[in-house]
Structures are given as structure tokens and as C-alpha cells.
Design a protein around this motif. Structure first.
Motif, PDB file in Angstrom:
ATOM      1  N   THR A 135      -6.319   2.799  -1.958  1.00 30.34           N
ATOM      2  CA  THR A 135      -5.188   3.104  -1.273  1.00 30.34           C
ATOM      3  C   THR A 135      -4.008   2.895  -1.991  1.00 30.34           C
ATOM      4  N   THR A 136      -3.212   3.981  -2.137  1.00 28.49           N
ATOM      5  CA  THR A 136      -1.921   3.885  -2.808  1.00 28.49           C
ATOM      6  C   THR A 136      -0.796   4.274  -2.221  1.00 28.49           C
ATOM      7  N   VAL A 137       0.520   4.002  -2.642  1.00 33.00           N
ATOM      8  CA  VAL A 137       1.569   4.419  -2.274  1.00 33.00           C
ATOM      9  C   VAL A 137       2.402   4.722  -3.342  1.00 33.00           C
ATOM     10  N   LEU A 138       2.948   5.862  -3.097  1.00 32.69           N
ATOM     11  CA  LEU A 138       3.696   6.466  -4.522  1.00 32.69           C
ATOM     12  C   LEU A 138       5.188   6.083  -4.171  1.00 32.69           C
ATOM     13  N   THR A 139       5.686   5.197  -5.039  1.00 36.81           N
ATOM     14  CA  THR A 139       7.155   4.838  -4.997  1.00 36.81           C
ATOM     15  C   THR A 139       8.065   5.339  -5.914  1.00 36.81           C
ATOM     16  N   PRO A 140       9.282   5.299  -5.518  1.00 36.75           N
ATOM     17  CA  PRO A 140      10.201   5.782  -6.488  1.00 36.75           C
ATOM     18  C   PRO A 140      10.329   4.850  -7.828  1.00 36.75           C
ATOM     19  N   ALA A 141       9.539   3.840  -7.606  1.00 34.42           N
ATOM     20  CA  ALA A 141       9.651   2.754  -8.788  1.00 34.42           C
ATOM     21  C   ALA A 141       9.291   3.658 -10.464  1.00 34.42           C
TER      22      ALA A 141
ATOM     23  N   ALA B  49      -1.054  -1.502 -18.845  1.00 38.26           N
ATOM     24  CA  ALA B  49      -1.226  -1.450 -17.129  1.00 38.26           C
ATOM     25  C   ALA B  49      -1.016  -0.076 -16.552  1.00 38.26           C
ATOM     26  N   TYR B  50      -1.784   0.121 -15.762  1.00 46.39           N
ATOM     27  CA  TYR B  50      -1.882   1.199 -14.904  1.00 46.39           C
ATOM     28  C   TYR B  50      -1.339   1.240 -13.442  1.00 46.39           C
ATOM     29  N   LEU B  51      -1.336  -0.079 -12.963  1.00 48.14           N
ATOM     30  CA  LEU B  51      -1.300  -0.279 -11.580  1.00 48.14           C
ATOM     31  C   LEU B  51      -0.347  -1.321 -11.424  1.00 48.14           C
ATOM     32  N   ARG B  52       0.763  -0.782 -10.482  1.00 43.72           N
ATOM     33  CA  ARG B  52       1.892  -1.940 -10.205  1.00 43.72           C
ATOM     34  C   ARG B  52       1.512  -2.461  -8.749  1.00 43.72           C
ATOM     35  N   VAL B  53       1.295  -3.666  -8.448  1.00 40.81           N
ATOM     36  CA  VAL B  53       1.230  -4.141  -7.076  1.00 40.81           C
ATOM     37  C   VAL B  53       2.324  -4.844  -6.645  1.00 40.81           C
ATOM     38  N   VAL B  54       2.953  -4.277  -5.562  1.00 41.05           N
ATOM     39  CA  VAL B  54       4.007  -5.075  -5.035  1.00 41.05           C
ATOM     40  C   VAL B  54       3.750  -5.773  -3.985  1.00 41.05           C
ATOM     41  N   LEU B  55       3.957  -7.317  -4.043  1.00 44.95           N
ATOM     42  CA  LEU B  55       3.398  -8.135  -3.025  1.00 44.95           C
ATOM     43  C   LEU B  55       4.255  -8.227  -1.721  1.00 44.95           C
ATOM     44  N   MET B  56       3.720  -8.482  -0.746  1.00 50.67           N
ATOM     45  CA  MET B  56       4.535  -8.525   0.570  1.00 50.67           C
ATOM     46  C   MET B  56       5.574  -9.719   0.346  1.00 50.67           C
TER      47      MET B  56
ATOM     48  N   GLU C 260       2.885  -2.479  -1.435  1.00 49.69           N
ATOM     49  CA  GLU C 260       2.893  -1.132  -2.149  1.00 49.69           C
ATOM     50  C   GLU C 260       1.717  -1.312  -3.351  1.00 49.69           C
ATOM     51  N   ILE C 261       1.312  -0.233  -3.635  1.00 51.11           N
ATOM     52  CA  ILE C 261       0.539   0.007  -4.729  1.00 51.11           C
ATOM     53  C   ILE C 261       0.797   1.096  -5.637  1.00 51.11           C
TER      54      ILE C 261
END
Length: 76
Positions: free
Chosen positions: A2-8, A24-31, A56-57
């Protein structure tokens, strides 16, 4: 995954997997506010655990199979 597209900002070749050092191809923003970067392999491997702690992923693994815009017709 499950991914969330962010404006990152998009991940670049300089972004490295925190586990193995590959691109890296995945950025995981931790709670908790931090972030982790993973290659596609480790992102898949740790997916169940990451989903539990991620706010967010950002998943850019589709870039691994995309045809470069600069590719000639023969290469496509």
C-alpha cells in the motif's frame, strides 16, 4: 504494498537503501517522524513490518521496469 503518493521530492541515485546500500526506491515516513529508505528487495522483504509503523510510503519501484524516454524505438 500500500502506497501513498506524497509531494516529497523524487528519490535519486544518491538515495541509498538503509539496509544494504543499493539505490533506494522506497521512502518510508515513520509515524514517529523519521524516515527510512529501502531498495525494492528490502522494501518487499520488510513490507508487513513497515506497514505497521509507516505514516506514508513513497514507492517508486515502477521506475525499475520503465522504458527510459531517451531509448530509441529499437530499444523499446
Amino acid at each position: 504494498m500500500t502506497t501513498v503518493l506524497t509531494p516529497a521530492s523524487p528519490l535519486t541515485a544518491a538515495d541509498r537503501c538503509d539496509r544494504c546500500g543499493a539505490q533506494a526506491y522506497l521512502r518510508v515516513v515513520l509515524m514517529s517522524g523519521g524516515e527510512l529508505l529501502f531498495c525494492a528487495h528490502h522494501g518487499r522483504k520488510f513490507e508487513p513490518e513497515l506497514k505497521k509503523i509507516a505514516a506514508e510510503i513513497q514507492d517508486e519501484t515502477e521506475r525499475l521496469t520503465a522504458t527510459p524516454r531517451s531509448a530509441s524505438e529499437e530499444e523499446r
